[in-house]
Design a protein around this motif. Structure first.
Motif, PDB file in Angstrom:
ATOM      1  N   PRO A 144       0.827  -1.210   0.000  1.00  0.00           N
ATOM      2  CA  PRO A 144       0.000   0.000   0.000  1.00  0.00           C
ATOM      3  C   PRO A 144       0.861   1.260   0.000  1.00  0.00           C
ATOM      4  N   MET A 145       0.293   2.336  -0.526  1.00  0.00           N
ATOM      5  CA  MET A 145       1.044   3.574  -0.720  1.00  0.00           C
ATOM      6  C   MET A 145       0.141   4.767  -0.433  1.00  0.00           C
ATOM      7  N   ALA A 146       0.712   5.791   0.148  1.00  0.00           N
ATOM      8  CA  ALA A 146      -0.004   7.051   0.324  1.00  0.00           C
ATOM      9  C   ALA A 146      -0.055   7.796  -1.005  1.00  0.00           C
ATOM     10  N   THR A 147      -1.126   8.548  -1.221  1.00  0.00           N
ATOM     11  CA  THR A 147      -1.282   9.265  -2.482  1.00  0.00           C
ATOM     12  C   THR A 147      -0.135  10.238  -2.735  1.00  0.00           C
ATOM     13  N   GLU A 148       0.402  10.841  -1.676  1.00  0.00           N
ATOM     14  CA  GLU A 148       1.464  11.832  -1.851  1.00  0.00           C
ATOM     15  C   GLU A 148       2.760  11.215  -2.370  1.00  0.00           C
ATOM     16  N   LEU A 149       2.843   9.881  -2.371  1.00  0.00           N
ATOM     17  CA  LEU A 149       4.056   9.191  -2.809  1.00  0.00           C
ATOM     18  C   LEU A 149       3.947   8.631  -4.220  1.00  0.00           C
ATOM     19  N   ALA A 150       2.812   8.880  -4.883  1.00  0.00           N
ATOM     20  CA  ALA A 150       2.628   8.367  -6.246  1.00  0.00           C
ATOM     21  C   ALA A 150       3.628   9.016  -7.201  1.00  0.00           C
ATOM     22  N   GLN A 151       4.088   8.235  -8.184  1.00  0.00           N
ATOM     23  CA  GLN A 151       5.059   8.736  -9.161  1.00  0.00           C
ATOM     24  C   GLN A 151       4.771   8.151 -10.536  1.00  0.00           C
ATOM     25  N   VAL A 152       4.709   9.017 -11.519  1.00  0.00           N
ATOM     26  CA  VAL A 152       4.648   8.627 -12.923  1.00  0.00           C
ATOM     27  C   VAL A 152       5.632   9.508 -13.677  1.00  0.00           C
ATOM     28  N   SER A 153       6.504   8.890 -14.430  1.00  0.00           N
ATOM     29  CA  SER A 153       7.481   9.615 -15.250  1.00  0.00           C
ATOM     30  C   SER A 153       7.239   9.274 -16.719  1.00  0.00           C
ATOM     31  N   ILE A 154       7.184  10.301 -17.557  1.00  0.00           N
ATOM     32  CA  ILE A 154       7.029  10.126 -19.001  1.00  0.00           C
ATOM     33  C   ILE A 154       8.077  10.991 -19.677  1.00  0.00           C
ATOM     34  N   GLY A 155       8.908  10.380 -20.524  1.00  0.00           N
ATOM     35  CA  GLY A 155       9.922  11.170 -21.197  1.00  0.00           C
ATOM     36  C   GLY A 155      10.850  10.334 -22.046  1.00  0.00           C
ATOM     37  N   THR A 156      11.868  10.982 -22.583  1.00  0.00           N
ATOM     38  CA  THR A 156      12.900  10.308 -23.364  1.00  0.00           C
ATOM     39  C   THR A 156      13.920   9.761 -22.384  1.00  0.00           C
ATOM     40  N   SER A 157      13.616   8.622 -21.831  1.00  0.00           N
ATOM     41  CA  SER A 157      14.368   8.122 -20.679  1.00  0.00           C
ATOM     42  C   SER A 157      15.069   6.809 -20.973  1.00  0.00           C
ATOM     43  N   ALA A 158      16.182   6.628 -20.269  1.00  0.00           N
ATOM     44  CA  ALA A 158      16.832   5.322 -20.191  1.00  0.00           C
ATOM     45  C   ALA A 158      16.461   4.706 -18.849  1.00  0.00           C
ATOM     46  N   VAL A 159      16.358   3.378 -18.813  1.00  0.00           N
ATOM     47  CA  VAL A 159      15.982   2.683 -17.580  1.00  0.00           C
ATOM     48  C   VAL A 159      17.013   1.586 -17.301  1.00  0.00           C
ATOM     49  N   PRO A 160      18.192   1.963 -16.796  1.00  0.00           N
ATOM     50  CA  PRO A 160      19.189   0.940 -16.456  1.00  0.00           C
ATOM     51  C   PRO A 160      18.742   0.121 -15.253  1.00  0.00           C
ATOM     52  N   THR A 161      19.114  -1.154 -15.252  1.00  0.00           N
ATOM     53  CA  THR A 161      18.737  -2.051 -14.163  1.00  0.00           C
ATOM     54  C   THR A 161      19.979  -2.684 -13.567  1.00  0.00           C
TER      55      THR A 161
END
Length: 500
Positions: free
Chosen positions: A220-237
């Motif tokens: 579970p998560m509080a609403t203030e902690l929600a995150q969505v990122s949209i962009g020209t991004s790299a996602v290293p793992t």
């Protein structure tokens, strides 16, 4: 047939009840329903935040991003909840978007706005204990004053910064950390862009020129902690301790340059786990956004950082490392264990600052005691400006993030230092581990922390917490009789610290 005798008592009561019901219907037909009004759950710092009468179990939020970060996104927010009392109306926190339709349990519902609330009136009242699904079709507008929070426009798209009360600028919600829930995000964007959200990616489907990305939290998560990122991004793992999946989100152009910072996370996680126990979530990573927010933010499983912190060369390496640990520590303190009210904020920021300072001491040789002595010197002034740690003054009008004052950072870490001086290192370490274990995935209060501390230390700490958390003046520091505070001054409020 006419009756030959008077009605019996039960029949008279039935007739009276029918007449009363008929009169009530007549009055209801004549009198208009009361005007929609904004509600709240009574948080002393944000009185209209959150809403009574229901408990959210899960959000399912779909965004459609059209390729310009000044164009409103199309969105559908589905809220699964339980009614905790009989409801003829349901208030949701929502502003900064246009609502086109609302359904409750599959049936169309009336709706209106009141202040920053969306007031929904279902066709049938909702009984206490019943399950409800509210579906809101709306837009989500990234335009407006950036300091108010919500969507953050980056150089190549969007990210979120919802603390403390700005999630409802993005999606309808019960926008208070006291009501945590699971989240599912579905983000549709042009296929040349990358979308990332809290939790674990569950799907990625291409539809012509667009792609839909699906993410879900496992805690579970509080609403203030929600995150969505949209962009020209790299996602290293990469992998963290115990095989924990790590994924970062960075501007693609900076992927190579940022690697020296990204590869630090596994060791920082190992260090934090050595202090307080196993990391509490399903994944972790840093989101480095090409935007100027004035702060960093502990969004759950994906902490938000400004690009300039890492690439401008303005800050020494030890300082950047400590800020990374500050946001990492929040995953335990603030994210997994969330504040019941915003007056409990000191538990979030005091602990994150504590581990930030402890990391700087152990890894870079910056003594914790020296930092705490300076905090002690300034503590009375901070209390005068912002209130005591657990009784903060309300945020300034129109500047809600002004709640994040020095007293909730170093001023609150100072409380933890005094507590350790009082109960000893071993008891303090056991307290920290018990706190994040006992209240994992939940919410807790200052009183909960005080009770746990007293139980573990096996002593009455009432006077200690009363003085250190609620007094106007800072108590004497245990073990440091020579420490002195400066006389409080009516100075301008200091600049907001860089980490939240």
């Amino acid at each position: 047939m006419l009756p030959t005798s008077r009605p019996t008592a039960p029949r008279r009561r039935l007739r009276a009840a029918l007449l009363t019901a008929a009169a009530a219907c007549l009055v209801a037909a004549v009198l208009p329903p009361p005007e929609p009004t904004p509600l709240g759950i009574g948080d002393p710092l944000f009185p209209h935040l959150g809403n009574p009468g229901y408990d959210v179990a899960e959000y399912d939020i779909a965004f459609t991003y059209h390729g310009g970060n000044t164009t409103p996104l199309d969105a559908v927010t589905k809220i699964d909840a339980w009614a905790t009392e009989r409801l003829e109306r349901v208030n949701l926190d929502f502003s900064h978007g246009t609502v086109s339709a609302v359904q409750v349990n599959g049936l169309p519902a009336e709706f209106a706005t009141a202040g920053e609330d969306l007031v929904v009136e279902p066709l049938l009242p909702l009984e206490a204990g019943s399950r409800l699904r509210i579906t809101v079709e709306h837009t989500s507008d990234p335009r407006g004053e950036g300091s108010a929070g919500g969507w953050v426009r980056t150089s190549d798209g969007l990210a979120m910064a919802n603390q403390a009360d700005a999630a409802h600028r993005v999606f309808p919600s019960n926008d208070h950390p006291a009501d945590k829930a699971l989240f599912t995000f579905r983000i549709t964007a042009p296929s040349e862009l990358t979308a990332v959200a809290n939790g674990v990616r569950e799907s990625k489907k291409k539809h012509g020129s667009t792609t839909t990305w699906g993410y879900r939290t496992r805690h579970p998560m509080a609403t203030e902690l929600a995150q969505v990122s949209i962009g020209t991004s790299a996602v290293p793992t990469r992998e963290g301790p115990g095989g924990l999946p790590l994924r970062d989100v960075v501007p693609a152009k900076d992927r190579t340059a940022l690697e020296r910072w990204l590869k630090k996370t596994p060791d920082q996680l190992k260090w934090m786990e050595g202090k307080v126990g196993r990391y509490p979530f399903e994944t972790y990573g840093v989101l480095i956004a090409d935007a100027e927010t004035g702060y960093e933010l502990e969004t759950q499983t994906l902490s938000l950082f400004e690009r300039r912190l890492f690439v401008n060369g303005l800050f020494p390496e030890w300082y950047v490392d400590s800020i990374m640990v500050h946001e990492l520590a929040h995953q335990w303190f603030g994210d997994s264990v969330s504040p019941r009210t915003w007056a409990d904020l000191w538990l979030n920021e005091g602990h994150a600052t504590w581990y930030e300072a402890l990391y700087s001491e152990e890894k870079a040789g910056h003594p914790l005691e020296a930092r705490m002595r300076e905090a002690y010197r300034r503590s009375d002034q901070w209390r005068a400006e912002g209130g005591p740690p657990a009784a903060p003054k309300p945020p300034s009008p129109g500047q809600k993030i002004s709640l994040f004052r020095p007293v909730v950072y170093d001023g609150s870490a100072l409380v933890l230092y005094a507590l350790r001086q009082t109960i000893g290192n071993d008891a303090f370490d056991r307290l920290e581990r018990a706190w994040v274990s006992d209240y994992r995935d939940g919410t807790a209060t200052t009183q909960d922390f005080a009770r746990l501390a007293g139980r573990i230390a096996d002593r009455d700490l009432t006077a200690f917490f009363q003085g250190w958390l609620y007094a106007e003046r800072t108590p004497a520091m245990p073990g440091h009789a020579d420490w002195r505070t400066s006389v409080p001054a009516k100075a301008a409020v200091p600049a907001k610290p860089p980490a939240r």
